[in-house]
Design a protein around this motif. Structure first.
Motif, mmCIF file in Angstrom:
data_model
loop_
_atom_site.group_PDB
_atom_site.id
_atom_site.type_symbol
_atom_site.label_atom_id
_atom_site.label_comp_id
_atom_site.label_asym_id
_atom_site.label_seq_id
_atom_site.Cartn_x
_atom_site.Cartn_y
_atom_site.Cartn_z
ATOM 1 N N GLU A 159 17.722 35.700 51.393
ATOM 2 C CA GLU A 159 17.010 36.740 50.512
ATOM 3 C C GLU A 159 15.949 36.076 49.770
ATOM 4 O OE1 GLU A 159 20.421 37.448 47.820
ATOM 5 O OE2 GLU A 159 20.794 39.191 49.094
ATOM 6 N N HIS A 160 14.900 36.981 49.232
ATOM 7 C CA HIS A 160 13.909 36.533 48.300
ATOM 8 C C HIS A 160 14.137 37.167 46.967
ATOM 9 C CE1 HIS A 160 10.086 35.221 46.770
ATOM 10 N NE2 HIS A 160 9.716 36.566 46.577
ATOM 11 N N TRP A 161 14.306 36.306 45.691
ATOM 12 C CA TRP A 161 14.533 36.617 44.725
ATOM 13 C C TRP A 161 13.136 36.702 43.754
ATOM 14 C CZ3 TRP A 161 19.331 34.015 41.937
ATOM 15 C CH2 TRP A 161 20.482 34.474 42.867
ATOM 16 N N GLY A 162 13.426 37.700 42.904
ATOM 17 C CA GLY A 162 12.305 37.818 41.701
ATOM 18 C C GLY A 162 12.886 38.495 40.488
ATOM 19 N N VAL A 163 12.086 38.375 39.438
ATOM 20 C CA VAL A 163 12.561 39.106 38.339
ATOM 21 C C VAL A 163 11.819 40.214 37.674
ATOM 22 C CG1 VAL A 163 12.852 38.653 35.555
ATOM 23 C CG2 VAL A 163 13.126 37.069 37.273
ATOM 24 N N GLN A 164 12.480 41.478 37.794
ATOM 25 C CA GLN A 164 11.817 42.780 37.483
ATOM 26 C C GLN A 164 11.666 42.690 35.919
ATOM 27 O OE1 GLN A 164 13.643 46.373 38.702
ATOM 28 N NE2 GLN A 164 11.851 47.367 38.892
ATOM 29 N N LEU A 165 10.378 43.117 35.623
ATOM 30 C CA LEU A 165 9.970 43.052 34.272
ATOM 31 C C LEU A 165 10.366 44.441 33.569
ATOM 32 C CD1 LEU A 165 6.853 40.889 34.680
ATOM 33 C CD2 LEU A 165 9.157 40.185 33.927
ATOM 34 N N PRO A 166 10.305 44.811 32.303
ATOM 35 C CA PRO A 166 10.589 46.000 31.929
ATOM 36 C C PRO A 166 9.268 47.084 32.311
ATOM 37 C CG PRO A 166 10.822 44.283 30.130
ATOM 38 C CD PRO A 166 10.106 43.569 31.223
ATOM 39 N N ASP A 167 8.224 46.577 32.520
ATOM 40 C CA ASP A 167 7.285 47.456 33.112
ATOM 41 C C ASP A 167 7.664 47.939 34.538
ATOM 42 O OD1 ASP A 167 6.393 45.205 34.279
ATOM 43 O OD2 ASP A 167 4.299 45.247 33.275
ATOM 44 N N GLY A 168 8.328 47.231 35.036
ATOM 45 C CA GLY A 168 8.595 47.462 36.568
ATOM 46 C C GLY A 168 8.204 46.478 37.457
ATOM 47 N N ASN A 169 7.061 45.678 37.134
ATOM 48 C CA ASN A 169 6.458 44.815 38.043
ATOM 49 C C ASN A 169 7.652 43.665 38.097
ATOM 50 O OD1 ASN A 169 4.091 45.886 38.420
ATOM 51 N ND2 ASN A 169 3.310 45.333 36.535
ATOM 52 N N VAL A 170 7.179 42.599 39.169
ATOM 53 C CA VAL A 170 8.140 41.819 39.456
ATOM 54 C C VAL A 170 7.519 40.291 39.408
ATOM 55 C CG1 VAL A 170 9.759 40.671 41.317
ATOM 56 C CG2 VAL A 170 9.487 43.283 40.884
ATOM 57 N N ALA A 171 8.098 39.262 38.731
ATOM 58 C CA ALA A 171 7.528 37.911 38.675
ATOM 59 C C ALA A 171 8.215 37.018 39.782
ATOM 60 C CB ALA A 171 7.779 37.371 37.389
ATOM 61 N N HIS A 172 7.689 36.682 40.546
ATOM 62 C CA HIS A 172 8.344 35.595 41.543
ATOM 63 C C HIS A 172 7.492 34.558 41.919
ATOM 64 C CE1 HIS A 172 6.441 37.706 45.471
ATOM 65 N NE2 HIS A 172 5.929 38.144 44.516
ATOM 66 N N LEU A 173 8.241 33.647 42.679
ATOM 67 C CA LEU A 173 7.458 32.370 43.353
ATOM 68 C C LEU A 173 7.580 32.170 44.660
ATOM 69 C CD1 LEU A 173 6.472 29.734 42.433
ATOM 70 C CD2 LEU A 173 8.871 28.672 42.491
ATOM 71 N N THR A 174 6.316 32.179 45.078
ATOM 72 C CA THR A 174 6.435 32.012 46.636
ATOM 73 C C THR A 174 5.548 30.354 46.968
ATOM 74 O OG1 THR A 174 4.052 32.867 46.819
ATOM 75 C CG2 THR A 174 5.965 34.395 46.839
ATOM 76 N N PRO A 175 5.461 30.112 48.274
ATOM 77 C CA PRO A 175 4.765 29.115 48.692
ATOM 78 C C PRO A 175 3.247 29.134 48.057
ATOM 79 C CG PRO A 175 5.907 29.473 50.412
ATOM 80 C CD PRO A 175 5.978 30.793 49.331
ATOM 81 N N GLU A 176 2.575 30.314 47.756
ATOM 82 C CA GLU A 176 1.414 30.516 47.092
ATOM 83 C C GLU A 176 1.349 30.110 45.578
ATOM 84 O OE1 GLU A 176 2.227 33.039 49.498
ATOM 85 O OE2 GLU A 176 1.707 31.592 50.881
ATOM 86 N N GLY A 177 2.470 30.210 45.068
ATOM 87 C CA GLY A 177 2.679 30.176 43.595
ATOM 88 C C GLY A 177 3.299 31.072 42.769
ATOM 89 N N GLU A 178 3.296 31.144 41.333
ATOM 90 C CA GLU A 178 3.789 32.156 40.724
ATOM 91 C C GLU A 178 2.956 33.479 40.714
ATOM 92 O OE1 GLU A 178 3.232 29.034 39.882
ATOM 93 O OE2 GLU A 178 4.916 28.205 38.706
ATOM 94 N N GLN A 179 3.581 34.515 40.763
ATOM 95 C CA GLN A 179 3.046 35.738 40.982
ATOM 96 C C GLN A 179 3.640 36.875 40.082
ATOM 97 O OE1 GLN A 179 2.028 36.987 44.933
ATOM 98 N NE2 GLN A 179 2.175 34.945 45.506
ATOM 99 N N ILE A 180 2.825 37.833 39.619
ATOM 100 C CA ILE A 180 3.359 38.965 39.115
ATOM 101 C C ILE A 180 2.922 40.109 39.975
ATOM 102 C CG2 ILE A 180 3.656 40.686 37.333
ATOM 103 C CD1 ILE A 180 3.455 38.422 35.323
ATOM 104 N N VAL A 181 3.673 40.926 40.832
ATOM 105 C CA VAL A 181 3.274 41.897 41.778
ATOM 106 C C VAL A 181 4.147 43.202 41.374
ATOM 107 C CG1 VAL A 181 2.977 40.221 43.546
ATOM 108 C CG2 VAL A 181 5.155 41.389 43.305
#
Length: 122
Positions: A21-43
């Motif tokens: 599984e791939h994990w991320g943190v859903q933010l209150p605005d609905g976007n998701v912060a997650h870490l990939t081999p490319e680095g930290e991202q908000i998508v």
């Protein structure tokens, strides 16, 4: 629709490789912060999901909001390398929520490896 009263929550989806599984943190605005081999991202939620089903792992306590936002800001300002064993999507998500950074999937694979080694040499 999400408002600032929505909780921070760890969410997961099947990895694109089909293993784990791939994990991320859903933010209150609905976007998701997650870490990939490319680095930290908000998508966006849709970009995180990649057409796969999403499940909630757990929610953060409401009183943790300020600390989570502080950790998120810090992580985006001081990006670090992705490391499969100790700085991956799970450790990032648990750290963002203020928990001890850990990766249940990596822990499980290591445990199975130890058991296999013990059985092989028993």
């Amino acid at each position: 629709m999400f408002f600032n009263t929505q909780p921070f929550r760890i969410i997961s989806r099947p990895k694109l490789t089909g293993l784990g599984e791939h994990w991320g943190v859903q933010l209150p605005d609905g976007n998701v912060a997650h870490l990939t081999p490319e680095g930290e991202q908000i998508v966006s939620f849709t970009e995180f999901a990649q057409g796969r089903p999403i499940k909630e792992v757990r929610r953060a306590a409401p009183e943790q909001r300020a600390q989570i936002m502080q950790r998120l800001s810090l992580s985006l300002q001081h990006r670090g390398p992705y490391r499969l064993l100790d700085r991956n999507c799970e450790t990032y998500a648990t750290w963002l929520l203020g928990e001890k950074p850990r990766s249940p999937q990596v822990e499980g694979v290591i445990f199975l490896g130890v058991i296999a080694a013990l059985l092989r040499f028993a």
